[in-house]
Motif scaffolding. Structure first.
Motif, PDB file in Angstrom:
ATOM      1  N   HIS A  78     -29.977 -44.812 -61.851  1.00 60.77           N
ATOM      2  CA  HIS A  78     -29.050 -45.647 -61.105  1.00 60.77           C
ATOM      3  C   HIS A  78     -29.792 -46.790 -60.429  1.00 60.77           C
ATOM      4  O   HIS A  78     -30.475 -46.596 -59.428  1.00 60.77           O
ATOM      5  CB  HIS A  78     -28.310 -44.813 -60.070  1.00 60.77           C
ATOM      6  CG  HIS A  78     -27.545 -43.687 -60.689  1.00 60.77           C
ATOM      7  ND1 HIS A  78     -26.365 -43.870 -61.357  1.00 60.77           N
ATOM      8  CD2 HIS A  78     -27.823 -42.374 -60.775  1.00 60.77           C
ATOM      9  CE1 HIS A  78     -25.936 -42.719 -61.819  1.00 60.77           C
ATOM     10  NE2 HIS A  78     -26.806 -41.789 -61.476  1.00 60.77           N
ATOM     11  N   LEU A  79     -29.656 -47.981 -60.998  1.00 61.55           N
ATOM     12  CA  LEU A  79     -30.241 -49.191 -60.433  1.00 61.55           C
ATOM     13  C   LEU A  79     -29.090 -50.163 -60.189  1.00 61.55           C
ATOM     14  O   LEU A  79     -28.433 -50.597 -61.128  1.00 61.55           O
ATOM     15  CB  LEU A  79     -31.275 -49.798 -61.387  1.00 61.55           C
ATOM     16  CG  LEU A  79     -31.912 -51.126 -60.992  1.00 61.55           C
ATOM     17  CD1 LEU A  79     -32.588 -51.034 -59.621  1.00 61.55           C
ATOM     18  CD2 LEU A  79     -32.916 -51.559 -62.057  1.00 61.55           C
ATOM     19  N   ILE A  80     -28.829 -50.453 -58.938  1.00 57.75           N
ATOM     20  CA  ILE A  80     -27.710 -51.308 -58.552  1.00 57.75           C
ATOM     21  C   ILE A  80     -28.271 -52.568 -57.908  1.00 57.75           C
ATOM     22  O   ILE A  80     -29.185 -52.496 -57.082  1.00 57.75           O
ATOM     23  CB  ILE A  80     -26.787 -50.566 -57.566  1.00 57.75           C
ATOM     24  CG1 ILE A  80     -26.302 -49.251 -58.198  1.00 57.75           C
ATOM     25  CG2 ILE A  80     -25.620 -51.439 -57.151  1.00 57.75           C
ATOM     26  CD1 ILE A  80     -25.667 -48.298 -57.221  1.00 57.75           C
ATOM     27  N   ALA A  81     -27.727 -53.717 -58.297  1.00 62.40           N
ATOM     28  CA  ALA A  81     -28.223 -54.995 -57.777  1.00 62.40           C
ATOM     29  C   ALA A  81     -27.066 -55.853 -57.298  1.00 62.40           C
ATOM     30  O   ALA A  81     -25.989 -55.827 -57.889  1.00 62.40           O
ATOM     31  CB  ALA A  81     -29.000 -55.728 -58.865  1.00 62.40           C
ATOM     32  N   ILE A  82     -27.307 -56.618 -56.249  1.00 57.93           N
ATOM     33  CA  ILE A  82     -26.245 -57.497 -55.777  1.00 57.93           C
ATOM     34  C   ILE A  82     -26.131 -58.763 -56.614  1.00 57.93           C
ATOM     35  O   ILE A  82     -25.058 -59.314 -56.750  1.00 57.93           O
ATOM     36  CB  ILE A  82     -26.394 -57.860 -54.283  1.00 57.93           C
ATOM     37  CG1 ILE A  82     -27.701 -58.591 -54.021  1.00 57.93           C
ATOM     38  CG2 ILE A  82     -26.270 -56.631 -53.427  1.00 57.93           C
ATOM     39  CD1 ILE A  82     -27.742 -59.294 -52.687  1.00 57.93           C
ATOM     40  N   HIS A  83     -27.243 -59.230 -57.170  1.00 61.17           N
ATOM     41  CA  HIS A  83     -27.241 -60.355 -58.108  1.00 61.17           C
ATOM     42  C   HIS A  83     -28.621 -60.477 -58.725  1.00 61.17           C
ATOM     43  O   HIS A  83     -29.558 -59.810 -58.318  1.00 61.17           O
ATOM     44  CB  HIS A  83     -26.795 -61.660 -57.449  1.00 61.17           C
ATOM     45  CG  HIS A  83     -27.645 -62.103 -56.293  1.00 61.17           C
ATOM     46  ND1 HIS A  83     -28.874 -62.709 -56.452  1.00 61.17           N
ATOM     47  CD2 HIS A  83     -27.444 -62.018 -54.956  1.00 61.17           C
ATOM     48  CE1 HIS A  83     -29.377 -62.987 -55.272  1.00 61.17           C
ATOM     49  NE2 HIS A  83     -28.537 -62.573 -54.347  1.00 61.17           N
ATOM     50  N   ARG A  84     -28.738 -61.346 -59.727  1.00 60.48           N
ATOM     51  CA  ARG A  84     -30.004 -61.509 -60.449  1.00 60.48           C
ATOM     52  C   ARG A  84     -30.680 -62.857 -60.178  1.00 60.48           C
ATOM     53  O   ARG A  84     -31.514 -63.285 -60.961  1.00 60.48           O
ATOM     54  CB  ARG A  84     -29.758 -61.387 -61.955  1.00 60.48           C
ATOM     55  CG  ARG A  84     -29.463 -59.995 -62.411  1.00 60.48           C
ATOM     56  CD  ARG A  84     -29.383 -59.997 -63.935  1.00 60.48           C
ATOM     57  NE  ARG A  84     -29.309 -58.672 -64.472  1.00 60.48           N
ATOM     58  CZ  ARG A  84     -30.367 -57.909 -64.742  1.00 60.48           C
ATOM     59  NH1 ARG A  84     -31.582 -58.347 -64.563  1.00 60.48           N
ATOM     60  NH2 ARG A  84     -30.207 -56.697 -65.218  1.00 60.48           N
ATOM     61  N   ALA A  85     -30.324 -63.503 -59.109  1.00 61.52           N
ATOM     62  CA  ALA A  85     -30.923 -64.806 -58.824  1.00 61.52           C
ATOM     63  C   ALA A  85     -32.448 -64.685 -58.754  1.00 61.52           C
ATOM     64  O   ALA A  85     -32.977 -63.776 -58.122  1.00 61.52           O
ATOM     65  CB  ALA A  85     -30.392 -65.375 -57.509  1.00 61.52           C
ATOM     66  N   THR A  86     -33.139 -65.595 -59.426  1.00 61.54           N
ATOM     67  CA  THR A  86     -34.597 -65.537 -59.451  1.00 61.54           C
ATOM     68  C   THR A  86     -35.217 -66.185 -58.213  1.00 61.54           C
ATOM     69  O   THR A  86     -36.360 -65.896 -57.879  1.00 61.54           O
ATOM     70  CB  THR A  86     -35.157 -66.233 -60.703  1.00 61.54           C
ATOM     71  OG1 THR A  86     -34.670 -67.578 -60.738  1.00 61.54           O
ATOM     72  CG2 THR A  86     -34.739 -65.479 -61.956  1.00 61.54           C
ATOM     73  N   SER A 104     -35.821 -57.157 -62.779  1.00 65.42           N
ATOM     74  CA  SER A 104     -36.414 -57.159 -64.119  1.00 65.42           C
ATOM     75  C   SER A 104     -37.643 -56.261 -64.176  1.00 65.42           C
ATOM     76  O   SER A 104     -37.844 -55.535 -65.151  1.00 65.42           O
ATOM     77  CB  SER A 104     -36.798 -58.582 -64.538  1.00 65.42           C
ATOM     78  OG  SER A 104     -35.637 -59.369 -64.678  1.00 65.42           O
ATOM     79  N   LEU A 105     -38.459 -56.295 -63.143  1.00 67.99           N
ATOM     80  CA  LEU A 105     -39.640 -55.447 -63.078  1.00 67.99           C
ATOM     81  C   LEU A 105     -39.253 -53.971 -63.140  1.00 67.99           C
ATOM     82  O   LEU A 105     -39.820 -53.202 -63.918  1.00 67.99           O
ATOM     83  CB  LEU A 105     -40.419 -55.727 -61.786  1.00 67.99           C
ATOM     84  CG  LEU A 105     -41.559 -54.776 -61.463  1.00 67.99           C
ATOM     85  CD1 LEU A 105     -42.759 -55.058 -62.346  1.00 67.99           C
ATOM     86  CD2 LEU A 105     -41.926 -54.880 -60.000  1.00 67.99           C
ATOM     87  N   LEU A 106     -38.277 -53.567 -62.348  1.00 67.26           N
ATOM     88  CA  LEU A 106     -37.840 -52.169 -62.334  1.00 67.26           C
ATOM     89  C   LEU A 106     -37.190 -51.770 -63.655  1.00 67.26           C
ATOM     90  O   LEU A 106     -37.395 -50.660 -64.137  1.00 67.26           O
ATOM     91  CB  LEU A 106     -36.897 -51.914 -61.157  1.00 67.26           C
ATOM     92  CG  LEU A 106     -37.551 -51.975 -59.774  1.00 67.26           C
ATOM     93  CD1 LEU A 106     -36.505 -51.967 -58.677  1.00 67.26           C
ATOM     94  CD2 LEU A 106     -38.549 -50.837 -59.600  1.00 67.26           C
ATOM     95  N   GLU A 107     -36.429 -52.675 -64.255  1.00 59.93           N
ATOM     96  CA  GLU A 107     -35.822 -52.383 -65.556  1.00 59.93           C
ATOM     97  C   GLU A 107     -36.895 -52.176 -66.624  1.00 59.93           C
ATOM     98  O   GLU A 107     -36.843 -51.225 -67.405  1.00 59.93           O
ATOM     99  CB  GLU A 107     -34.887 -53.520 -65.986  1.00 59.93           C
ATOM    100  CG  GLU A 107     -33.581 -53.570 -65.236  1.00 59.93           C
ATOM    101  CD  GLU A 107     -32.704 -54.730 -65.656  1.00 59.93           C
ATOM    102  OE1 GLU A 107     -31.483 -54.544 -65.700  1.00 59.93           O
ATOM    103  OE2 GLU A 107     -33.231 -55.825 -65.941  1.00 59.93           O
ATOM    104  N   GLN A 108     -37.854 -53.078 -66.655  1.00 58.20           N
ATOM    105  CA  GLN A 108     -38.899 -53.017 -67.677  1.00 58.20           C
ATOM    106  C   GLN A 108     -39.774 -51.778 -67.530  1.00 58.20           C
ATOM    107  O   GLN A 108     -40.139 -51.151 -68.509  1.00 58.20           O
ATOM    108  CB  GLN A 108     -39.757 -54.270 -67.625  1.00 58.20           C
ATOM    109  CG  GLN A 108     -40.820 -54.308 -68.705  1.00 58.20           C
ATOM    110  CD  GLN A 108     -41.640 -55.585 -68.654  1.00 58.20           C
ATOM    111  OE1 GLN A 108     -41.451 -56.440 -67.819  1.00 58.20           O
ATOM    112  NE2 GLN A 108     -42.567 -55.704 -69.575  1.00 58.20           N
ATOM    113  N   THR A 109     -40.095 -51.401 -66.320  1.00 53.30           N
ATOM    114  CA  THR A 109     -41.026 -50.301 -66.122  1.00 53.30           C
ATOM    115  C   THR A 109     -40.372 -48.926 -66.166  1.00 53.30           C
ATOM    116  O   THR A 109     -41.060 -47.924 -66.361  1.00 53.30           O
ATOM    117  CB  THR A 109     -41.784 -50.446 -64.786  1.00 53.30           C
ATOM    118  OG1 THR A 109     -40.832 -50.510 -63.716  1.00 53.30           O
ATOM    119  CG2 THR A 109     -42.667 -51.678 -64.796  1.00 53.30           C
ATOM    120  N   THR A 110     -39.042 -48.860 -65.993  1.00 53.19           N
ATOM    121  CA  THR A 110     -38.372 -47.552 -65.970  1.00 53.19           C
ATOM    122  C   THR A 110     -37.403 -47.347 -67.121  1.00 53.19           C
ATOM    123  O   THR A 110     -36.950 -46.230 -67.344  1.00 53.19           O
ATOM    124  CB  THR A 110     -37.582 -47.354 -64.660  1.00 53.19           C
ATOM    125  OG1 THR A 110     -36.513 -48.303 -64.611  1.00 53.19           O
ATOM    126  CG2 THR A 110     -38.475 -47.474 -63.447  1.00 53.19           C
ATOM    127  N   GLY A 111     -37.055 -48.419 -67.820  1.00 49.42           N
ATOM    128  CA  GLY A 111     -36.055 -48.305 -68.875  1.00 49.42           C
ATOM    129  C   GLY A 111     -34.636 -48.336 -68.333  1.00 49.42           C
ATOM    130  O   GLY A 111     -33.674 -48.134 -69.071  1.00 49.42           O
TER     131      GLY A 111
END
Length: 137
Positions: A78-86, A104-111
């Motif tokens: 469960h990874l919840i984000a308020i937005h993806r603004a860089t 992106s870092l958490l997505e890439q490292t955890t799948g």
């Protein structure tokens, strides 16, 4: 503001715009939690195979299966984000890193795949128009 929310046994990671919390220790804590949640989900759906004699044998494949026979490799933490603004313009009028890079870092490292709940997500706008009585087209 998380007053009244139990924080001792988290079941998700919420990434918002909290510049003071974007440091190695907090990111590593989120990383480890997502890995633990993913492992717990895989373990909880691991299928029992037919017993051999009097023993019960666990399915020892790397990809466990659910009772429906589908692979649970798609189980996501469960990874919840308020937005993806860089980036965003900070109070000092300089550009600063936004949550997008950390997501992106958490997505890439955890799948994991983040579920974005803020603008510009479709769910955000659907909830907004619903709150003023407009039906979803």
């Amino acid at each position: 503001d998380f007053r009244g929310v139990k924080m001792h046994d988290p079941n998700c990671v919420l990434v918002g715009l909290a510049p003071n919390s974007f440091h190695y220790e907090k990111l590593n804590e989120a990383f480890r939690l997502l890995l633990r949640l993913k492992e717990n989900q895989k373990t909880s759906v691991q299928e029992k195979v037919e017993p051999r004699g009097n023993e019960t044998v666990e399915n020892e494949s790397d990809i466990s299966t659910t009772n429906s026979g589908k692979s649970s490799d798609n189980v996501q933490p469960h990874l919840i984000a308020i937005h993806r603004a860089t980036h965003y313009r900070d109070s000092d009028h300089q550009l600063s890193l936004g949550p997008g890079g950390f997501i992106s870092l958490l997505e890439q490292t955890t799948g994991a795949s983040a579920h974005v709940i803020g603008k510009p997500s479709y769910d955000f706008y659907r909830a907004a128009i619903s709150s003023i009585g407009i039906e979803d087209p």
